[in-house]
Design a protein around this motif. Structure first.
Motif, mmCIF file in Angstrom:
data_model
loop_
_atom_site.group_PDB
_atom_site.id
_atom_site.type_symbol
_atom_site.label_atom_id
_atom_site.label_comp_id
_atom_site.label_asym_id
_atom_site.label_seq_id
_atom_site.Cartn_x
_atom_site.Cartn_y
_atom_site.Cartn_z
ATOM 1 N N ASN A 134 -18.805 -33.655 40.826
ATOM 2 C CA ASN A 134 -17.634 -33.787 41.698
ATOM 3 C C ASN A 134 -17.736 -35.032 42.577
ATOM 4 O O ASN A 134 -16.791 -35.819 42.674
ATOM 5 C CB ASN A 134 -17.487 -32.542 42.569
ATOM 6 N N TYR A 135 -18.888 -35.217 43.226
ATOM 7 C CA TYR A 135 -18.945 -36.397 44.106
ATOM 8 C C TYR A 135 -19.079 -37.699 43.317
ATOM 9 O O TYR A 135 -18.660 -38.758 43.781
ATOM 10 C CB TYR A 135 -19.993 -36.249 45.208
ATOM 11 N N LEU A 136 -19.640 -37.649 42.131
ATOM 12 C CA LEU A 136 -19.695 -38.854 41.308
ATOM 13 C C LEU A 136 -18.311 -39.272 40.821
ATOM 14 O O LEU A 136 -17.948 -40.457 40.844
ATOM 15 C CB LEU A 136 -20.612 -38.625 40.104
ATOM 16 N N LYS A 137 -17.533 -38.285 40.421
ATOM 17 C CA LYS A 137 -16.207 -38.579 39.867
ATOM 18 C C LYS A 137 -15.149 -38.752 40.945
ATOM 19 O O LYS A 137 -14.417 -39.756 40.960
ATOM 20 C CB LYS A 137 -15.787 -37.450 38.925
ATOM 21 N N ASN A 138 -15.061 -37.814 41.849
ATOM 22 C CA ASN A 138 -13.939 -37.791 42.797
ATOM 23 C C ASN A 138 -14.198 -38.572 44.078
ATOM 24 O O ASN A 138 -13.244 -38.995 44.738
ATOM 25 C CB ASN A 138 -13.576 -36.339 43.124
ATOM 26 N N ASP A 139 -15.487 -38.751 44.424
ATOM 27 C CA ASP A 139 -15.806 -39.534 45.609
ATOM 28 C C ASP A 139 -16.410 -40.889 45.270
ATOM 29 O O ASP A 139 -16.748 -41.649 46.168
ATOM 30 C CB ASP A 139 -16.766 -38.751 46.518
ATOM 31 N N ASN A 140 -16.559 -41.164 43.975
ATOM 32 C CA ASN A 140 -17.088 -42.456 43.514
ATOM 33 C C ASN A 140 -18.480 -42.754 44.058
ATOM 34 O O ASN A 140 -18.878 -43.911 44.145
ATOM 35 C CB ASN A 140 -16.138 -43.594 43.893
ATOM 36 N N LEU A 141 -19.221 -41.728 44.438
ATOM 37 C CA LEU A 141 -20.562 -41.905 44.993
ATOM 38 C C LEU A 141 -21.508 -42.408 43.901
ATOM 39 O O LEU A 141 -21.495 -41.915 42.782
ATOM 40 C CB LEU A 141 -21.056 -40.583 45.572
ATOM 41 N N ARG A 142 -22.351 -43.395 44.238
ATOM 42 C CA ARG A 142 -23.283 -43.949 43.257
ATOM 43 C C ARG A 142 -24.698 -44.139 43.802
ATOM 44 O O ARG A 142 -25.549 -44.677 43.091
ATOM 45 C CB ARG A 142 -22.766 -45.295 42.734
ATOM 46 N N ASN A 143 -24.942 -43.746 45.045
ATOM 47 C CA ASN A 143 -26.287 -43.847 45.606
ATOM 48 C C ASN A 143 -26.800 -42.440 45.891
ATOM 49 O O ASN A 143 -26.277 -41.753 46.775
ATOM 50 C CB ASN A 143 -26.264 -44.681 46.884
ATOM 51 N N VAL A 144 -27.791 -42.005 45.139
ATOM 52 C CA VAL A 144 -28.235 -40.611 45.161
ATOM 53 C C VAL A 144 -29.688 -40.540 45.630
ATOM 54 O O VAL A 144 -30.559 -41.238 45.102
ATOM 55 C CB VAL A 144 -28.101 -39.976 43.763
ATOM 56 N N LEU A 145 -29.930 -39.676 46.613
ATOM 57 C CA LEU A 145 -31.277 -39.486 47.152
ATOM 58 C C LEU A 145 -32.010 -38.406 46.365
ATOM 59 O O LEU A 145 -31.661 -37.228 46.433
ATOM 60 C CB LEU A 145 -31.192 -39.108 48.629
ATOM 61 N N ASN A 146 -33.025 -38.814 45.623
ATOM 62 C CA ASN A 146 -33.871 -37.885 44.880
ATOM 63 C C ASN A 146 -34.938 -37.348 45.825
ATOM 64 O O ASN A 146 -35.903 -38.038 46.151
ATOM 65 C CB ASN A 146 -34.519 -38.603 43.688
ATOM 66 N N ALA A 147 -34.750 -36.124 46.284
ATOM 67 C CA ALA A 147 -35.705 -35.478 47.183
ATOM 68 C C ALA A 147 -36.487 -34.396 46.456
ATOM 69 O O ALA A 147 -37.061 -33.504 47.082
ATOM 70 C CB ALA A 147 -34.977 -34.890 48.386
ATOM 71 N N GLY A 148 -36.509 -34.467 45.125
ATOM 72 C CA GLY A 148 -37.254 -33.501 44.329
ATOM 73 C C GLY A 148 -38.711 -33.878 44.194
ATOM 74 O O GLY A 148 -39.179 -34.879 44.737
ATOM 75 N N GLY A 149 -39.442 -33.067 43.456
ATOM 76 C CA GLY A 149 -40.864 -33.300 43.265
ATOM 77 C C GLY A 149 -41.141 -34.366 42.228
ATOM 78 O O GLY A 149 -40.229 -34.915 41.592
ATOM 79 N N ASN A 150 -42.426 -34.650 42.049
ATOM 80 C CA ASN A 150 -42.857 -35.646 41.068
ATOM 81 C C ASN A 150 -43.026 -34.980 39.706
ATOM 82 O O ASN A 150 -44.140 -34.688 39.265
ATOM 83 C CB ASN A 150 -44.156 -36.301 41.535
ATOM 84 N N ASN A 151 -41.904 -34.738 39.062
ATOM 85 C CA ASN A 151 -41.854 -34.081 37.759
ATOM 86 C C ASN A 151 -41.196 -35.061 36.795
ATOM 87 O O ASN A 151 -39.975 -35.214 36.787
ATOM 88 C CB ASN A 151 -41.043 -32.786 37.874
ATOM 89 N N VAL A 152 -42.003 -35.753 36.015
ATOM 90 C CA VAL A 152 -41.478 -36.843 35.186
ATOM 91 C C VAL A 152 -40.441 -36.372 34.175
ATOM 92 O O VAL A 152 -39.351 -36.956 34.088
ATOM 93 C CB VAL A 152 -42.631 -37.605 34.493
ATOM 94 N N PRO A 153 -40.691 -35.323 33.389
ATOM 95 C CA PRO A 153 -39.654 -34.899 32.431
ATOM 96 C C PRO A 153 -38.337 -34.543 33.113
ATOM 97 O O PRO A 153 -37.259 -34.899 32.626
ATOM 98 C CB PRO A 153 -40.280 -33.684 31.744
ATOM 99 N N ALA A 154 -38.413 -33.847 34.253
ATOM 100 C CA ALA A 154 -37.190 -33.467 34.959
ATOM 101 C C ALA A 154 -36.464 -34.696 35.482
ATOM 102 O O ALA A 154 -35.235 -34.799 35.393
ATOM 103 C CB ALA A 154 -37.520 -32.520 36.114
ATOM 104 N N ALA A 155 -37.210 -35.658 36.043
ATOM 105 C CA ALA A 155 -36.595 -36.868 36.591
ATOM 106 C C ALA A 155 -35.937 -37.693 35.504
ATOM 107 O O ALA A 155 -34.819 -38.202 35.686
ATOM 108 C CB ALA A 155 -37.651 -37.696 37.322
ATOM 109 N N VAL A 156 -36.607 -37.832 34.362
ATOM 110 C CA VAL A 156 -36.050 -38.624 33.257
ATOM 111 C C VAL A 156 -34.784 -37.969 32.720
ATOM 112 O O VAL A 156 -33.765 -38.630 32.494
ATOM 113 C CB VAL A 156 -37.097 -38.791 32.136
#
Length: 802
Positions: A134-156
């Motif tokens: 929703n925020y990518l499409k309707n708010d044109n947001l393109r800067n996203v804060l990744n506050a998740g853990g260091n999980n390479v498969p999930a991040a990729v």
């Protein structure tokens, strides 16, 4: 043509793999390869003649454009579906030209979306969510804060899914603007850091303060290069850091995120960190922006380490920064002489985050004439803009929110001085100040409303430029971040390649070695700590590790959590010792731990106690303010009553009431509130237990410091003390037991007592009376011991003075 290829590489084209680059030299025409990562199918395009690899999603609707030059045919991405190779789509152009070209094409809504920086996204493993779509499409947001853990498969997987989604918006008439993922620090080894990320898929290092304790900027640069590689391997292209402000008040709750209180050390470490983050090394040469570059967002301009009484500006308790020493200019130096005067080819930090606090001068009046947070204080921001800094400026999170806003359930908001204004007006005032981005805002509506306010003011003759011109100026700055690191060429990741890069053994080894190198030996009575074969010399010995009670503090996010555990990691201790003795908890009728019963300490060969810094709370616990009363933050474990001659009876700062009267935020006569006072009890009880045995059992302390600490309460009771800054317990054991000779030096002063803490000025560094221990050693800036005695190897010479 070669000069264009070289320029593209130097300006941050993200090559998907070394193999692809090698193959490109053998091609005459670009080639395509299909890759499937967890269901996201993307195409990797290998350009000939060393050109950049491109990436796009198979079903996104994006088409390639071909251009012949000489004997080669190159591919480009048509990211607006107009069938033309626009300047911003041409990777042969430099970033500034591309950014200028794209800014002219961006719509008002697209720029408003680029001005948004998302709230914390804490669960990449959940994949792309409907809220995110929703925020990518309707708010044109393109800067996203990744506050998740260091999980390479999930991040990729999350990265590729989100990049494919925004690229697919081409079919709905939007441009294929990729996502710029960012992150707070995520590489810290210790468990005590406020800003960090869990997970084992990454190398682990000391905090910034810990790396500063090496007094070696080359170590900092090495860390920054490695961290940048690991970030890119998880799709992160912008670091929300480093935190470079001077920590001139020793009580400040964010001290551990800085490089300490010495100006020149902070300047040197800033340069090393930002150079290492933003520059890529290719074939042994620093090419500037390149495949492993990330944008650095240095913070928090103009410095936030001067909260009155050490209080933190994340909550109302610490919203005022005070300058009793009239030392504001000194606090600019890490930013101006450090972040904006780099040694490497990227020249300046790509972006900055702005502080929360309201600046108050030595006379108690606003330093720049307005009683407002930094983001609304145009005179502060003009320090940068009038110096021709054209990097991105971003507010810290929740600056456009006030605790008094309707539906503010958390009670968190830092719109200091703007509480009575509308949310749209706050956004407008931030833009007037010269700032480009709104941290923690997923909604473009108030940004568009700010556009309308701006245009009305312009039409009324109150502003020199139109809203469109103002927006395009920010738009150009913002997309430069994307072009710097090659996101428009290939934002996709290969899981296989990322697994090779993130947390590779060489990186883990480098991080652990730096942990060891950063630990400071403060005391070593009778050479208690000496060189040893740790896995041999202790394998038949017994260690006693006392326990402690650590009471937590409620914050805006969570209730208080209490912990009653051994003070060092028992499982790690078992790697060294035959037997590990611990305490037995004593509980009351409700099951609450009230104390401990010690084992038979006579069986121990050595006693090791882990102590945390005296815990005053965290950024979000409103430390220093409770039930409407201010109380002192303290650097001692035992309760401190602020009634000495150096305590201010009238605060410098304070809210101004409607009748013109000023609030007094003094804590005179009040008592401290320390959550881990029992750490001191654990040491003192251990000494009593040792003495009762009649045996000469050495008592060692691992002081896990986040701030300067008053050690006078326990130093005389110990045989040896080491201190570190967010390092692992294993690193402490290795130094305590003699695996490596200590090398670290204090990057700050340890004070004699709270009287000297009260006497020092919040904005002046190294103005404490340092503690002198029972051996006569002075715990001053740059102090540390090795096996021979006080270290005097010349590392501190450059940093003499402040």
């Amino acid at each position: 043509m070669k000069k264009y290829i070289a320029a593209a590489a130097a300006l941050g084209v993200f090559l998907s793999s070394c193999a692809g680059s090698k193959a490109s030299k053998e091609l005459k025409k670009y080639a395509e390869q299909e890759i499937n990562t967890d269901g996201t199918i993307h195409i990797v395009v290998t350009n000939p003649n060393g050109g950049p690899s491109l990436g796009y999603a198979k079903n996104s609707g994006l088409k390639l454009l071909a251009a012949d030059q000489g004997e080669f045919t190159y591919a480009f991405k048509d990211m607006n579906n107009n069938g033309l190779l626009d300047d911003w789509e041409d990777w042969r152009n430099p970033s500034d030209k591309r950014a200028e070209s794209l800014a002219k094409e961006l719509t008002k809504d697209e720029i408003a979306g680029l001005m948004l920086f998302s709230s914390h996204e804490q669960a990449p493993e959940e994949g792309l969510t409907e809220t995110q779509k929703n925020y990518l499409k309707n708010d044109n947001l393109r800067n996203v804060l990744n506050a998740g853990g260091n999980n390479v498969p999930a991040a990729v997987s999350w990265n590729n899914a989100m990049q494919a989604y925004v690229e697919g918006l081409l079919l709905e008439g939007q441009k294929a603007i990729p996502v710029n993922f960012s992150s707070d620090p995520r590489s810290i080894a210790g468990s005590d850091a406020q800003y960090n990320a869990g997970g084992d898929d990454i190398s682990r290092w000391p905090s910034n303060l810990g790396i500063a304790a090496t007094f070696d900027p080359q170590v900092m640069q090495k860390f920054a290069r490695i961290a940048a590689e690991e970030y890119r391997g998880m799709g992160i292209a912008t670091a929300l850091g480093p935190q470079i402000e001077l920590a001139t008040d020793p009580r400040w709750l964010r001290f551990d995120g800085t490089f300490g209180e010495n100006t020149q050390l902070a300047v040197d470490m800033t340069k090393a960190y930002v150079d290492g983050s933003q520059s890529s090394i290719v074939n042994g040469k620093d090419i500037g922006w390149g495949p492993t570059s990330i944008n650095a967002m240095i913070k928090h301009f103009p410095g936030d380490g001067v909260g009155e009484g050490g209080r933190e500006s994340h909550t109302e308790s610490g919203k005022y920064a005070v300058y009793p020493g009239n030392n504001f200019q000194e606090h600019l130096k890490p930013f101006i002489d450090g972040g904006l005067t780099l040694n490497g080819p990227t020249q300046k930090a790509a972006s900055m985050m702005i502080s929360y606090s309201v600046a108050i001068g030595p006379d108690g009046k606003p330093l720049f004439g307005v009683n407002k947070a930094s983001a609304y204080d145009k005179a502060k921001i003009d320090i940068l803009r009038k110096d021709n800094y054209e990097g991105v400026l971003c507010t810290d999170w929740a600056v456009t929110s006030a605790v008094t806003d309707p539906n503010n359930a958390l009670g968190l908001g830092m719109a200091y001085g703007m509480e009575n204004e509308s949310i749209a007006r706050r956004h407008y005032e931030v833009l007037v100040s010269g700032i480009d981005m709104f941290g923690g805002n997923n909604d473009k509506k108030p940004v568009l409303e700010a556009y309308d306010i701006w245009e009305s003011e312009f039409q009324a003759g109150n502003l020199p430029i139109s809203a469109e011109e103002r927006f395009r100026k920010s738009g150009q700055r913002l997309v430069t971040l994307f072009f710097n690191v090659g996101l428009f060429e290939n934002p996709y990741l290969s899981l296989e390649e990322s697994r090779k890069v993130v947390g590779s053994q060489d990186k883990r080894d480098a991080g652990y070695q730096t942990q060891l190198d950063s630990i400071v030996l403060l005391k070593n009575k009778n050479k208690t700590i000496k060189k040893a074969d740790v896995l041999k010399d202790y394998k038949n010995k017994t260690v006693y590790i006392p326990s402690s009670i650590r009471y937590g503090f409620a914050s805006v996010f969570s209730p208080a959590q209490n912990v009653s555990d051994p003070t060092m990691d028992v499982e790690i201790a078992k790697l060294y010792f035959k037997e590990v003795l611990t305490d037995t908890p004593i509980t009351d009728s409700s099951g609450k731990v009230t104390g401990f019963k010690a084992p038979d300490v006579s069986k121990a060969d050595i006693v090791i106690v882990g102590m945390m810094s005296p815990d005053n709370g965290n950024n979000f616990s409103k430390a220093g303010l409770k039930d409407g009363k201010f109380y002192p933050l303290s650097l001692q474990y035992g309760q401190y009553t602020a009634n000495g001659p150096n305590v201010r009876r009238t605060s410098l700062s304070g809210d101004i009431s409607s009748d013109g009267s000023k609030q007094n935020r003094s804590y005179f006569g009040e008592k401290s509130q320390i959550g881990n006072e029992y750490d001191l009890t654990a040491v003192l009880n251990a000494r009593k237990a040792i003495d009762a045995t009649g045996k000469n059992i050495p008592l060692l302390v691992a002081l896990k410091a986040k701030n300067p600490v008053i050690v006078s309460e326990f130093e005389a009771q110990t045989d040896a003390i080491v201190t570190g800054f967010s390092v692992s317990d294993q690193a402490y054991f290795d130094i305590l037991l003699g695996k490596q000779e200590p090398k670290g030096l204090l990057p700050m002063q340890f004070p004699k007592d709270m009287a000297t803490v009260e006497a020092q000025k919040e904005d002046v560094g190294q103005d404490l009376t340092p503690y002198t221990d029972t051996a006569g050693n002075v715990y001053d800036f740059g102090y540390g011991l090795n096996y021979k005695g006080v270290i005097s190897d010349g590392r501190t010479k450059k940093y003499a003075g402040r």
